[in-house]
Design an enzyme around this catalytic site. Structure first.
Site, PDB file in Angstrom:
ATOM      1  N   TYR A   1     -10.341   6.389   4.593  1.00 54.56           N
ATOM      2  CA  TYR A   1     -11.491   7.054   5.222  1.00 54.56           C
ATOM      3  C   TYR A   1     -11.124   8.440   5.789  1.00 54.56           C
ATOM      4  CZ  TYR A   1     -13.314   2.330   4.781  1.00 54.56           C
ATOM      5  OH  TYR A   1     -13.715   1.121   4.272  1.00 54.56           O
TER       6      TYR A   1
ATOM      7  N   ASP B   1      -1.236  -3.469  10.225  1.00 54.92           N
ATOM      8  CA  ASP B   1      -2.606  -3.854   9.893  1.00 54.92           C
ATOM      9  C   ASP B   1      -3.507  -2.874  10.621  1.00 54.92           C
ATOM     10  OD1 ASP B   1      -4.109  -5.933   8.324  1.00 54.92           O
ATOM     11  OD2 ASP B   1      -5.221  -5.948  10.196  1.00 54.92           O
TER      12      ASP B   1
ATOM     13  N   ASN C   1       0.850  -1.194   0.000  1.00 56.26           N
ATOM     14  CA  ASN C   1       0.000   0.000   0.000  1.00 56.26           C
ATOM     15  C   ASN C   1       0.893   1.256   0.000  1.00 56.26           C
ATOM     16  OD1 ASN C   1      -1.536   2.218   0.880  1.00 56.26           O
ATOM     17  ND2 ASN C   1      -3.002   0.904   1.938  1.00 56.26           N
TER      18      ASN C   1
END
Ligand code: IMP
Length: 192
Positions: free
Chosen positions: A152, A69, A9
């Site tokens: 988000y 995570d 990512n």
């Protein structure tokens, strides 16, 4: 000591690289080492999944590894999307599609309390493992604000603004990721 960041990512690589860089820790991405394997997240907690990723990439890279995570836990959704934050709504959605779905699922809900959670797992050269956790409390807005960050961030309101409106260096001081990595630094300072 150099660490491989056990993630593909680019947003996590950017944030973890910046935070760890401030601690004087050198990092390399799996891609830079030619590693393209995607580690399956079969654990049932953030910590388990972070450790799965750190161990797998450490073994492939033959380097100490750090994995993240993380996810957004919303009280009105019983802690969801939580560990499913990246997969919320299925594979067809991008970040914008996921936060739009979240807004839809939050329609009519007055309790907007939520938190970002981050588990960081680290595997050292001698096989020793460390897991730490960081959280950041916030509220879910009814609409998006700001184009910074990722995921988000445009909905996540910390007093005065959203994570999407924060300068990267400010987010990297107060975020769940910054808090977890700060704890990792405290644990590792006598070991590396
Ligand atoms: P993971 O790769 O399973 O750890 O997924 C993490 C997911 O949680 C990301 O893809 C985002 O959707 C969300 N997330 C984690 N950290 C952040 C953050 O700092 N900002 C916004 N979203 C985040």
């Amino acid at each position: 000591m150099k660490f491989v960041l056990a993630t593909h990512n680019p947003n996590k690589i950017r944030e973890m690289g910046a935070i760890l860089g401030q601690f004087g820790v050198e990092v390399v991405s799996p891609k830079e080492l030619g590693i393209t394997v995607d580690v399956e997240e079969t654990g049932s907690t953030f910590a388990e999944n972070a450790m799965l990723k750190a161990k797998a990439i450490c073994e492939l890279a033959k380097l100490p590894a750090i994995a993240d995570d993380s996810g957004l836990c919303v009280d009105a959704l019983n802690g969801g999307p939580g560990g499913y934050s990246a997969r919320y709504g299925g594979p067809g959605l991008d970040d914008t599609g996921r936060w739009q779905l979240l807004l839809k699922n939050m329609e009519g809900k007055e309790d907007r309390a939520c938190r970002f959670v981050c588990a960081i797992a680290c595997v050292l050269a001698d096989g020793e493992t460390v897991t730490v956790r960081g959280e950041c409390e916030g509220e879910l807005l009814h609409e998006n604000h700001g184009a910074g960050g990722f995921g988000y961030d445009p909905l996540f309101y910390v007093p005065e603004c959203t994570f999407g409106e924060l300068a990267p260096e400010v987010k990297n001081r107060i975020s769940h990721r910054a808090r977890a990595l700060g704890r990792l630094r405290d644990v590792l300072k006598d070991k590396i």
